[in-house]
Design a protein around this motif. Structure first.
Motif, PDB file in Angstrom:
ATOM      1  N   ASN A   1      39.001  46.943  46.706  1.00 23.19           N
ATOM      2  CA  ASN A   1      40.062  47.615  47.470  1.00 23.19           C
ATOM      3  C   ASN A   1      39.957  49.118  47.261  1.00 23.19           C
ATOM      4  O   ASN A   1      40.545  49.678  46.340  1.00 23.19           O
ATOM      5  CB  ASN A   1      41.446  47.146  46.982  1.00 23.19           C
ATOM      6  CG  ASN A   1      41.741  45.724  47.413  1.00 23.19           C
ATOM      7  OD1 ASN A   1      41.293  45.274  48.463  1.00 23.19           O
ATOM      8  ND2 ASN A   1      42.484  45.004  46.592  1.00 23.19           N
TER       9      ASN A   1
ATOM     10  N   ALA B   1      44.122  50.892  40.100  1.00 19.67           N
ATOM     11  CA  ALA B   1      43.680  49.558  39.639  1.00 19.67           C
ATOM     12  C   ALA B   1      43.998  48.595  40.776  1.00 19.67           C
ATOM     13  O   ALA B   1      44.855  47.721  40.670  1.00 19.67           O
ATOM     14  CB  ALA B   1      44.401  49.165  38.357  1.00 19.67           C
TER      15      ALA B   1
ATOM     16  N   PHE C   1      41.964  32.621  49.018  1.00 19.06           N
ATOM     17  CA  PHE C   1      42.677  32.280  47.781  1.00 19.06           C
ATOM     18  C   PHE C   1      42.483  33.408  46.771  1.00 19.06           C
ATOM     19  O   PHE C   1      41.417  33.544  46.183  1.00 19.06           O
ATOM     20  CB  PHE C   1      42.136  30.959  47.226  1.00 19.06           C
ATOM     21  CG  PHE C   1      43.057  30.336  46.223  1.00 19.06           C
ATOM     22  CD1 PHE C   1      44.098  29.526  46.630  1.00 19.06           C
ATOM     23  CD2 PHE C   1      42.892  30.590  44.870  1.00 19.06           C
ATOM     24  CE1 PHE C   1      44.974  28.962  45.704  1.00 19.06           C
ATOM     25  CE2 PHE C   1      43.757  30.036  43.940  1.00 19.06           C
ATOM     26  CZ  PHE C   1      44.795  29.222  44.348  1.00 19.06           C
TER      27      PHE C   1
ATOM     28  N   TRP D   1      54.780  47.827  48.229  1.00 14.49           N
ATOM     29  CA  TRP D   1      54.433  49.170  48.694  1.00 14.49           C
ATOM     30  C   TRP D   1      52.973  49.454  48.385  1.00 14.49           C
ATOM     31  O   TRP D   1      52.445  48.979  47.381  1.00 14.49           O
ATOM     32  CB  TRP D   1      55.303  50.219  47.990  1.00 14.49           C
ATOM     33  CG  TRP D   1      56.729  50.196  48.464  1.00 14.49           C
ATOM     34  CD1 TRP D   1      57.746  49.453  47.952  1.00 14.49           C
ATOM     35  CD2 TRP D   1      57.269  50.938  49.550  1.00 14.49           C
ATOM     36  NE1 TRP D   1      58.904  49.686  48.652  1.00 14.49           N
ATOM     37  CE2 TRP D   1      58.640  50.605  49.645  1.00 14.49           C
ATOM     38  CE3 TRP D   1      56.737  51.864  50.462  1.00 14.49           C
ATOM     39  CZ2 TRP D   1      59.480  51.151  50.614  1.00 14.49           C
ATOM     40  CZ3 TRP D   1      57.578  52.414  51.418  1.00 14.49           C
ATOM     41  CH2 TRP D   1      58.930  52.053  51.495  1.00 14.49           C
TER      42      TRP D   1
ATOM     43  N   ILE E   1      40.419  43.733  44.133  1.00 12.11           N
ATOM     44  CA  ILE E   1      39.518  43.366  45.228  1.00 12.11           C
ATOM     45  C   ILE E   1      40.275  42.494  46.225  1.00 12.11           C
ATOM     46  O   ILE E   1      41.376  42.028  45.932  1.00 12.11           O
ATOM     47  CB  ILE E   1      38.302  42.568  44.696  1.00 12.11           C
ATOM     48  CG1 ILE E   1      38.784  41.333  43.896  1.00 12.11           C
ATOM     49  CG2 ILE E   1      37.411  43.425  43.833  1.00 12.11           C
ATOM     50  CD1 ILE E   1      37.662  40.448  43.399  1.00 12.11           C
TER      51      ILE E   1
ATOM     52  N   SER F   1      46.525  47.197  35.547  1.00 11.83           N
ATOM     53  CA  SER F   1      47.662  48.138  35.491  1.00 11.83           C
ATOM     54  C   SER F   1      48.580  47.773  34.347  1.00 11.83           C
ATOM     55  O   SER F   1      49.059  48.639  33.615  1.00 11.83           O
ATOM     56  CB  SER F   1      48.478  48.081  36.785  1.00 11.83           C
ATOM     57  OG  SER F   1      47.920  48.912  37.751  1.00 11.83           O
TER      58      SER F   1
ATOM     59  N   GLY G   1      48.234  44.348  39.124  1.00 11.97           N
ATOM     60  CA  GLY G   1      47.493  43.277  38.455  1.00 11.97           C
ATOM     61  C   GLY G   1      47.395  43.474  36.951  1.00 11.97           C
ATOM     62  O   GLY G   1      48.096  44.282  36.342  1.00 11.97           O
TER      63      GLY G   1
HETATM   64  C1  LIG Z   1      42.136  32.553  41.404  1.00 16.88           C
HETATM   65  C2  LIG Z   1      41.428  33.430  40.411  1.00 16.88           C
HETATM   66  C3  LIG Z   1      41.043  32.917  39.188  1.00 16.88           C
HETATM   67  C4  LIG Z   1      40.395  33.734  38.265  1.00 16.88           C
HETATM   68  N1  LIG Z   1      39.989  33.193  37.075  1.00 16.88           N
HETATM   69  C5  LIG Z   1      39.363  33.978  36.177  1.00 16.88           C
HETATM   70  C6  LIG Z   1      38.922  33.428  34.936  1.00 16.88           C
HETATM   71  O1  LIG Z   1      39.091  32.240  34.657  1.00 16.88           O
HETATM   72  N2  LIG Z   1      38.294  34.241  34.060  1.00 16.88           N
HETATM   73  C7  LIG Z   1      38.073  35.552  34.321  1.00 16.88           C
HETATM   74  O2  LIG Z   1      37.489  36.255  33.491  1.00 16.88           O
HETATM   75  N3  LIG Z   1      38.481  36.114  35.497  1.00 16.88           N
HETATM   76  C8  LIG Z   1      39.117  35.351  36.421  1.00 16.88           C
HETATM   77  N4  LIG Z   1      39.507  35.881  37.615  1.00 16.88           N
HETATM   78  C9  LIG Z   1      39.278  37.310  37.868  1.00 16.88           C
HETATM   79  C10 LIG Z   1      40.450  38.164  37.320  1.00 16.88           C
HETATM   80  O3  LIG Z   1      41.663  37.578  37.662  1.00 16.88           O
HETATM   81  C11 LIG Z   1      40.344  39.569  37.889  1.00 16.88           C
HETATM   82  O4  LIG Z   1      39.179  40.138  37.364  1.00 16.88           O
HETATM   83  C12 LIG Z   1      41.546  40.413  37.546  1.00 16.88           C
HETATM   84  O5  LIG Z   1      42.684  39.914  38.188  1.00 16.88           O
HETATM   85  C13 LIG Z   1      41.338  41.866  37.960  1.00 16.88           C
HETATM   86  O6  LIG Z   1      42.486  42.589  37.661  1.00 16.88           O
HETATM   87  P1  LIG Z   1      42.802  43.976  38.394  1.00 16.88           P
HETATM   88  O7  LIG Z   1      44.120  44.400  37.872  1.00 16.88           O
HETATM   89  O8  LIG Z   1      41.636  44.861  38.292  1.00 16.88           O
HETATM   90  O9  LIG Z   1      42.919  43.604  39.935  1.00 16.88           O
HETATM   91  P2  LIG Z   1      43.903  42.602  40.680  1.00 16.88           P
HETATM   92  O10 LIG Z   1      44.362  41.527  39.793  1.00 16.88           O
HETATM   93  O11 LIG Z   1      43.224  42.224  41.955  1.00 16.88           O
HETATM   94  O12 LIG Z   1      45.158  43.512  41.026  1.00 16.88           O
HETATM   95  C14 LIG Z   1      45.077  44.555  41.973  1.00 16.88           C
HETATM   96  C15 LIG Z   1      46.448  44.807  42.526  1.00 16.88           C
HETATM   97  O13 LIG Z   1      46.452  46.015  43.289  1.00 16.88           O
HETATM   98  C16 LIG Z   1      47.188  45.817  44.481  1.00 16.88           C
HETATM   99  N5  LIG Z   1      46.764  46.847  45.434  1.00 16.88           N
HETATM  100  C17 LIG Z   1      45.599  46.898  46.116  1.00 16.88           C
HETATM  101  N6  LIG Z   1      45.552  48.038  46.841  1.00 16.88           N
HETATM  102  C18 LIG Z   1      46.708  48.689  46.619  1.00 16.88           C
HETATM  103  C19 LIG Z   1      47.241  49.921  47.083  1.00 16.88           C
HETATM  104  N7  LIG Z   1      46.552  50.708  47.910  1.00 16.88           N
HETATM  105  N8  LIG Z   1      48.482  50.285  46.676  1.00 16.88           N
HETATM  106  C20 LIG Z   1      49.186  49.493  45.819  1.00 16.88           C
HETATM  107  N9  LIG Z   1      48.713  48.318  45.341  1.00 16.88           N
HETATM  108  C21 LIG Z   1      47.494  47.944  45.727  1.00 16.88           C
HETATM  109  C22 LIG Z   1      46.868  44.388  44.843  1.00 16.88           C
HETATM  110  O14 LIG Z   1      47.787  43.853  45.738  1.00 16.88           O
HETATM  111  C23 LIG Z   1      46.960  43.728  43.465  1.00 16.88           C
HETATM  112  O15 LIG Z   1      48.288  43.449  43.138  1.00 16.88           O
HETATM  113  C24 LIG Z   1      40.139  35.087  38.570  1.00 16.88           C
HETATM  114  C25 LIG Z   1      40.521  35.596  39.816  1.00 16.88           C
HETATM  115  C26 LIG Z   1      41.152  34.783  40.731  1.00 16.88           C
HETATM  116  C27 LIG Z   1      41.546  35.325  42.068  1.00 16.88           C
END
Ligand SMILES: Cc1cc2nc3c(=O)[nH]c(=O)nc-3n(C[C@H](O)[C@H](O)[C@H](O)COP(=O)(O)OP(=O)(O)OC[C@H]3O[C@@H](n4cnc5c(N)ncnc54)[C@H](O)[C@@H]3O)c2cc1C
Ligand SMILES: NC(=O)c1ccc[n+]([C@@H]2O[C@H](COP(=O)([O-])OP(=O)(O)OC[C@H]3O[C@@H](n4cnc5c(N)ncnc54)[C@H](O)[C@@H]3O)[C@@H](O)[C@H]2O)c1
Length: 496
Positions: free
Chosen positions: A299, A154, A178, A126, A157, A38, A35
């Motif tokens: 997660n 990273a 979603f 993976w 959720i 990362s 995401g």
């Molecule tokens: C539809 C939507 C709209 C949004 N709109 C907004 C907005 O307008 N404004 C805002 O501030 N925020 C918004 N958000 C929130 C924002 O997108 C998230 O806070 C952000 O994506 C978090 O990033 P992250 O990299 O921490 O996690 P994520 O984006 O969730 O990425 C985590 C990744 O880790 C992978 N993963 C999980 N477990 C494992 C594992 N064991 N091994 C390998 N990979 C793994 C997952 O598959 C995923 O690819 C929105 C979220 C969604 C879903």
């Protein structure tokens, strides 16, 4: 149905590469999760260690991408090709991909060891199932171990699916969650193949943004009903009167909002072509499709096997100020519970936090020992007329004071100094006065202060843009302001 979805449903999750022997076994930097966080960490690593070799493992079959447009801009494109293209129009009219970078940007896995300039390689589909923080080993879902120098978790959720939807597969793909590209593709393809009515369950950011976008989708023949237990939209964020006002505005945009209702049961009906929802007041609604937007869980499954500590309140990986879990092991973004120097321990599920915490971790992975002091913001858009940016603790159970721009000056307001729960202060261009919010008031534009012990700890900039840095300054001051109207004036809410 797209080819990818057909393949995934026939053979299970797509893995690229198919065999883990093509994934490097020893890497200086390992990023777990595909995401925003990362990818932001990678950028910081690269700028501090230009020849760094970075391996990213993502359980999704995609290169890193951003999620916010999935509930917003991407729905203004009614061409079915968007399902493949995955691009959207930005506010300035230019087209942009959901993906941070195109495929050519990434270092092919087979060149990982030999490329002198380094780069980012991605193993898609993976998962990492275990971390041995003593031996610095990460285990892939087929049991293969990867030795790392520094590792970031990273993992984000996943959607929380509440009863009566906890057995999603009983609903023949007519009920979905979603969160990611696949969820978008499935919903979009359902609409393109004739779905005429959608129920969205959940009344917070995800459900409300999606409900707004769907109500305007295509030729707008789609009937959109949104069901949630709170009294009004975004009630977990907004003071009650503003939540009520927002609910009415969303209704005007065509969302049929049913508030104050929980779901008693759900079942397939009409020869399994629809889902029948029974609400807590006994009413029944039949729709072609249901989207469940009822919150999320971090997660952190791999924590148990790996003896990593989870915060008992937020469910995130417990990290210190440098976002470290242990030496050389970090967690950031949605999945991490960190110490916010202003607000205390918390887990933040928003884009800006994913970017900023990812960036800081990337720096720390390359040797900096910085603490995370950034105060993250978030934003939301609910159709053309409601948009906001927010920072700090946005909790409607706190007392709030709000100042709204009023286009037509009124001379009848009674000035008062009271600032109790949900007392809004309204401004005119000539004078500022205070009054309790009334039916029919216009809350189109303004600023909402959230207070704890009379100190501003959260701010919403309501249809007011470009002022987040100023809001961040106000929070940082952590002092009691004698007159919040004076503070509001700094935000120039009367300007067009
Ligand atoms: C539809 C939507 C709209 C949004 N709109 C907004 C907005 O307008 N404004 C805002 O501030 N925020 C918004 N958000 C929130 C924002 O997108 C998230 O806070 C952000 O994506 C978090 O990033 P992250 O990299 O921490 O996690 P994520 O984006 O969730 O990425 C985590 C990744 O880790 C992978 N993963 C999980 N477990 C494992 C594992 N064991 N091994 C390998 N990979 C793994 C997952 O598959 C995923 O690819 C929105 C979220 C969604 C879903
Ligand atoms: N603009 C943004 O920042 C944005 C936009 C979209 C999504 N997101 C992120 O997506 C994630 C999920 O968002 P969310 O809105 O689902 O989470 P949430 O926890 O904020 O809201 C959950 C909603 O579901 C409702 N709900 C819970 N149980 C229910 C039940 N049994 N029946 C009916 N309704 C029920 C709640 O009352 C609430 O309205 C969050 O991380 C959020 O930050 C953020």
């Amino acid at each position: 149905m797209s080819l990818l979805i057909v393949i995934v449903s026939l053979v299970g999750p797509l893995k690229i590469p198919q065999n883990s022997k093509n994934i490097p076994r020893k890497v200086p930097y390992l990023l777990v999760g595909g995401g925003t966080c990362s990818f932001s960490a990678f950028r910081a690593i690269k700028s501090h260690d230009p020849t760094a070799k970075v391996l990213l493992i993502s359980s999704e079959p995609y290169y890193p991408y951003m999620r916010p447009p999935l509930t917003k801009e991407i729905w203004s494109d009614d061409n079915p090709e968007v399902v493949e293209k995955l691009s959207f129009k930005q506010w300035n009219g230019s087209e942009r991909s959901l993906f941070f970078e195109p495929e050519e940007f990434f270092l092919p896995l087979e060149k990982f060891d030999e490329e002198p300039k380094g780069g980012l390689s991605v193993a898609r589909g993976w998962s990492i199932t275990q971390i041995d923080a003593d031996k610095k080993l990460a285990t892939l879902d087929d049991g293969t171990q990867i030795e790392y120098g520094k590792c970031l978790l990273a993992t984000g959720i996943h959607p929380k699916v509440v009863p009566p939807f906890d057995k999603l597969k009983h609903f023949n793909n007519k009920v979905s969650v979603f969160r990611n590209i696949d969820d978008f593709r499935k919903l979009r393809e359902a609409l393109d193949s004739g779905v005429e009515s959608v129920a969205i369950v959940g009344g917070s950011l995800l459900g409300s943004e999606l409900a707004c976008s769907l109500s305007k989708f295509g030729s707008s023949k789609l009937k959109v009903v949104q069901i949630f237990p709170e009294k009004g939209s975004l009630a977990k964020i907004l003071p009650e009167y503003l939540s009520k006002w927002t609910t009415e505005k969303l209704r005007e945009q065509g969302v049929n909002i049913i508030s104050g209702q929980e779901l008693k049961s759900a079942a397939l009906t009409n020869n399994d072509k629809q889902v029948e929802l029974t609400l807590s007041d006994g009413k029944k609604i039949s729709v072609d499709h249901v989207v469940v937007a009822t919150g999320s869980n971090a997660n952190t499954e791999l924590a148990k096997n790996s003896h990593l500590e989870i915060d008992s309140v937020s469910g995130g990986y417990l990290v210190n100020n440098e976002l470290a879990i242990r030496s050389d092991l970090y967690a950031a973004g949605d999945c991490a519970c960190y110490y916010d120097v202003l607000l205390g321990r918390r887990r933040v599920e928003h884009h800006d936090h994913a970017v900023s915490s990812g960036r800081l971790v990337g720096e720390n992975m390359t040797g900096a020992r910085k603490s995370y002091t950034h105060q993250p913001m978030f934003w939301s858009e609910l159709g053309a007329n409601i948009g906001f940016e927010a920072i700090g603790l946005i909790d409607p159970s706190l007392p709030t004071v709000a100042v709204y721009a009023k286009l037509e000056p009124s001379s009848e307001k009674v000035p008062s100094q009271e600032t109790e729960n949900n007392v809004a202060q309204q401004t005119t261009s000539s004078k500022i006065s205070t009054s309790t919010p009334k039916e029919g008031e216009d809350y189109s534009k303004g600023i909402i202060f959230y207070l704890r012990d009379d100190i501003v700890i959260g701010i919403i900039l309501w249809n007011l843009y470009g002022k987040v840095s100023l809001a961040r300054q106000v929070l940082k001051e952590q002092r009691k302001f004698e007159d919040l109207n004076e503070v509001a004036k700094l935000f120039e809410i009367h300007e067009e």
